[in-house]
Each structure stands twice: as structure tokens, then as C-alpha cells.
Design an enzyme around this catalytic site. Structure first.
Site, short mmCIF file in Angstrom:
data_model
loop_
_atom_site.label_atom_id
_atom_site.label_comp_id
_atom_site.label_asym_id
_atom_site.label_seq_id
_atom_site.Cartn_x
_atom_site.Cartn_y
_atom_site.Cartn_z
N SER A 181 -8.40 10.25 -2.86
CA SER A 181 -7.85 9.71 -1.62
C SER A 181 -7.56 8.23 -1.76
O SER A 181 -8.01 7.57 -2.71
CB SER A 181 -8.84 9.92 -0.46
N SER A 182 -6.80 7.71 -0.79
CA SER A 182 -6.61 6.28 -0.63
C SER A 182 -7.52 5.86 0.52
O SER A 182 -7.28 6.18 1.68
CB SER A 182 -5.15 5.96 -0.30
N THR A 183 -8.59 5.15 0.18
CA THR A 183 -9.66 4.83 1.13
C THR A 183 -9.22 3.76 2.13
O THR A 183 -8.33 2.95 1.84
CB THR A 183 -10.90 4.35 0.36
N ARG A 221 0.82 -1.22 0.00
CA ARG A 221 0.00 0.00 0.00
C ARG A 221 0.85 1.26 0.00
O ARG A 221 0.42 2.31 -0.52
CB ARG A 221 -0.95 0.01 1.21
N TRP A 278 -6.38 8.17 3.58
CA TRP A 278 -5.40 9.26 3.45
C TRP A 278 -5.73 10.06 2.20
O TRP A 278 -5.77 9.52 1.10
CB TRP A 278 -3.98 8.70 3.38
#
Length: 380
Positions: A98-100, A33, A75
Site C-alpha cells: 500500500s501507499s501509507t 505522490r 491507498w
């Protein structure tokens, strides 16, 4: 000294334990990630909801960056079109990419019932993390993903490639889908939509599914999971998860001007207006009856506004008890919302999963209980 790769692998294992999804565990353990956060993310300023502070990988160090990447948190990577790595200081604005939460991403994939041997069209590549999870489980040849924002798409392509995957990546309007690889077994949207785009319908095979969070202009949400029928229509109940993502940009409401309240036709309200603020399903139901309306609250007011017609309604407590509603303009907004809420209350106040959605070429409508029950058309 422990190698960075070893540390990241241990954190991925812990994240997979936390998410607890047997079907997606191997993908969670394999996909790094940290690659999908780029060189910086935004952290919310706790003192003010629209202020965002860039957090840079080079400044926080490897350990903190990996800890941040493998926390089950969203984020933000872009604010009003400005990527976090390009920010020169604190940003004021609204998230646009965003990065959920990884757990939320997996809930979406599970809800879509994706499994090996199936092809998937993903609407909204975002950072590319969910795209890569699917590549790991299904094989990269089974995954097509489309992203509207060119800068977000370029960043995602770089991360997906670094992670070792080469799916079909498209820059374009996800609401139009991508017909070149159709028909797909599954279509999933990682953005919220106001209605189901018709282009999606013919790009999914008979018996295939469309899974999409839905969010209207009042902010009411529901999670649609539709199955395509042999006549080209699609239907299904909303799911129990109140799951949603950022709204597709062309489905966002228009700017809302200041509203003058307290004038127009007055009457007593038959419902407590606070239900729209306190009950998510009630907000969803009111939105069904007045899909063109935006809702806001003052200290003791609930305000409905239809920008297109200028219609408005507001409620205030009545000194004698209850609430007074004022309505102005060609559409009696409170009348419409109130009628739908009374139908819902009579049915026992079911959650959104007590409703369903049917999509045909001519109309999209939400029904209560079953397709022959009370229904409300979604906007064309």
C-alpha cells in the site's frame, strides 16, 4: 484552464500544511505522490472488510485522481499479490502492499531522527514514496531501499525514476538488509517485524539507530527505536506512537485451524478477559508472555491458540460471576498471559513506552521500567 502541474503543486502544499512537519515540509511539497499510486488503487468496500474495488486513474479523471493522491489516507495497491491495475474486478482478500498515510510516513521518518548528512537503509520500498521523500531531503546517494516483492519493486523503481531520483534500489529479503552499502547511520523498517533481525545489527554503525514497528501474532504492537552500542548490542525504549505497517511476510503467523473450546483443565480467571480486546497495551503484554500464540474472540469467549504445540485456552463468563478458563495442551497459555498482565497491572498499567527492548547476539528481551526490571524473551 489551470494546468495539472499547478493543481498538483497546490495540493502538495495543502498536504504539507496538513502534515505540519518543518523538517519534511520541503520534501512533501516537492515529491509528486500521484506517481506512486500507479494507474490504479483499491478502495475498501464499506459493506465487507475483505472486499476491495479497483479505482482506475483513467476512469475517474485527473481532478479526482489528484484529490485522491493528496488526501492523507492509505491507498492499497496490492491484494494478495494482485496489483490494482491488474485486477479484473472486485477482489476478496488481504492487502499486501500500500501507499501509507503521508502523515504516518513522516511520523516514521521523524521518529527515526533522520537528518541531512546521514545514510539510510529502508526496509520495504513499497510504492517508493517514502524513499523519494528521503532522496529529496538527504540526496539520492544517501538512500538505499530494499523490497521483497519483485512486482512491487519494479513499480516503485519506475515511479522513483519518473520523480527524478536514482537511489540504490535492491530486490531481496529486507530482513537480511543490504550489507554492500553498510554501515548506515539509520535503518528504518516500513514493515512490521516480530523480532529484530540480527543482520540489521551489524549493518548499522555504533551510535546509529534502528527504528522499526513491531507486531506479534496476537496483534499487539509497539514502536521500537534502538541505538547501537560499541559491543554490538542495541537497546532503547519503545516510542509513544502506536505505529505499525503491514507485517513482513516471513514474520506472519501460521494458518489458524478451527478451535474446539470448553474442554481441558478448568479454573477461575484472575483477570477480565475483555482486557485483551479493549486495551492495546494489555494485548501487547499478553503477547510478550506467549509470543507463539494467536488470539481470537467469539461472542462471549476469548480464545488463545498455539498452532505449533496444539495448546489452547478459552474463557467464558461464569454464571456465578467472573470468568472460567479452560486450558488444554502442554503449555498453559492463559497462565502465562495472566502472570504477565498481573505484573503489568501492579506496575500501574504503563503504555508500551514504559517498556524497552535490548537485542544481543544471544537474546532479545523486552523489559518493564528498566533493563533490570521484569523481562520477557522474544522468539528466536
Amino acid at each position: 484552464m489551470v494546468a495539472v502541474s499547478d493543481t498538483a503543486a497546490k495540493l502538495r502544499l495543502a498536504l504539507a500544511d496538513h502534515v505540519g512537519s518543518p523538517g519534511w515540509r520541503q520534501a512533501l511539497e516537492a515529491v509528486p505522490r500521484e506517481l506512486f499510486l500507479g494507474d490504479a488503487v483499491y478502495r475498501a468496500d464499506e459493506s465487507r472488510g475483505d472486499r476491495w474495488i479497483p479505482v482506475r486513474r483513467a476512469e475517474v479523471g485527473v481532478d479526482e485522481w489528484l484529490s485522491l493522491a493528496y488526501t492523507d489516507a492509505t491507498w492499497v495497491t496490492q491484494i494478495d499479490g494482485v496489483m490494482a491495475e491488474d485486477a479484473t474486478g472486485v477482489m476478496v482478500g488481504q492487502p499486501s502492499s500500500s501507499s501509507t498515510f503521508p502523515s504516518l510516513v513522516v511520523r516514521m521518518l521523524e521518529a527515526a531522527q533522520i537528518s541531512e548528512g546521514e545514510t539510510v537503509l529502508e526496509i520495504g520500498t513499497g510504492t517508493g514514496y517514502s524513499t523519494s521523500l528521503m532522496c529529496q531531503r538527504l540526496g539520492q546517494e544517501a538512500v538505499t531501499s530494499i523490497e521483497y516483492d519483485q512486482e512491487v519493486a519494479a513499480r516503485a523503481r519506475k515511479a522513483i525514476t519518473e520523480a527524478g531520483y536514482v537511489p540504490t534500489l535492491v530486490v531481496g529479503d529486507g530482513l537480511l538488509g543490504y550489507g554492500e552499502d553498510a554501515e548506515y547511520d539509520r535503518l528504518i523498517a516500513t514493515c512490521s517485524v516480530r523480532t529484530i533481525p540480527w543482520a540489521w545489527m551489524w549493518q548499522v554503525r555504533e551510535g546509529g539507530t534502528i527504528t522499526a514497528p513491531m507486531r506479534g501474532w496476537m496483534g499487539g504492537v509497539a514502536f521500537a527505536h534502538l541505538t547501537l552500542a560499541d559491543d554490538g548490542s542495541a537497546s532503547g525504549r519503545f516510542l509513544k506512537d502506536d505505529l505499525y505497517f503491514m507485517t513482513a511476510r516471513s514474520h506472519l503467523p501460521p494458518p489458524r485451524p478451527p478451535v474446539t473450546t470448553g474442554f481441558g483443565d478448568a479454573r477461575r480467571s484472575r483477570i477480565d478477559p475483555s482486557i485483551l480486546r479493549d486495551d492495546d497495551t494489555a494485548l501487547w503484554v499478553a503477547q510478550l508472555a506467549a509470543p507463539q500464540v494467536q488470539c481470537s474472540w467469539g461472542e462471549d469467549k476469548t480464545i488463545l491458540l498455539d498452532v505449533s504445540t496444539g495448546s489452547r485456552a478459552d474463557t467464558t463468563p461464569d454464571p456465578a460471576g467472573g470468568w472460567t478458563v479452560h486450558q488444554h495442551g502442554p503449555i498453559k497459555l492463559w497462565d502465562e498471559a495472566e502472570k504477565a498482565l498481573l505484573v503489568w497491572e501492579e506496575a500501574g498499567r504503563p503504555h508500551q513506552s514504559g517498556f524497552g527492548l535490548t537485542v544481543t547476539r544471544d537474546r532479545q528481551y523486552v523489559w518493564l521500567g528498566d533493563p533490570d526490571g521484569p523481562s520477557w524473551d522474544l522468539p528466536a
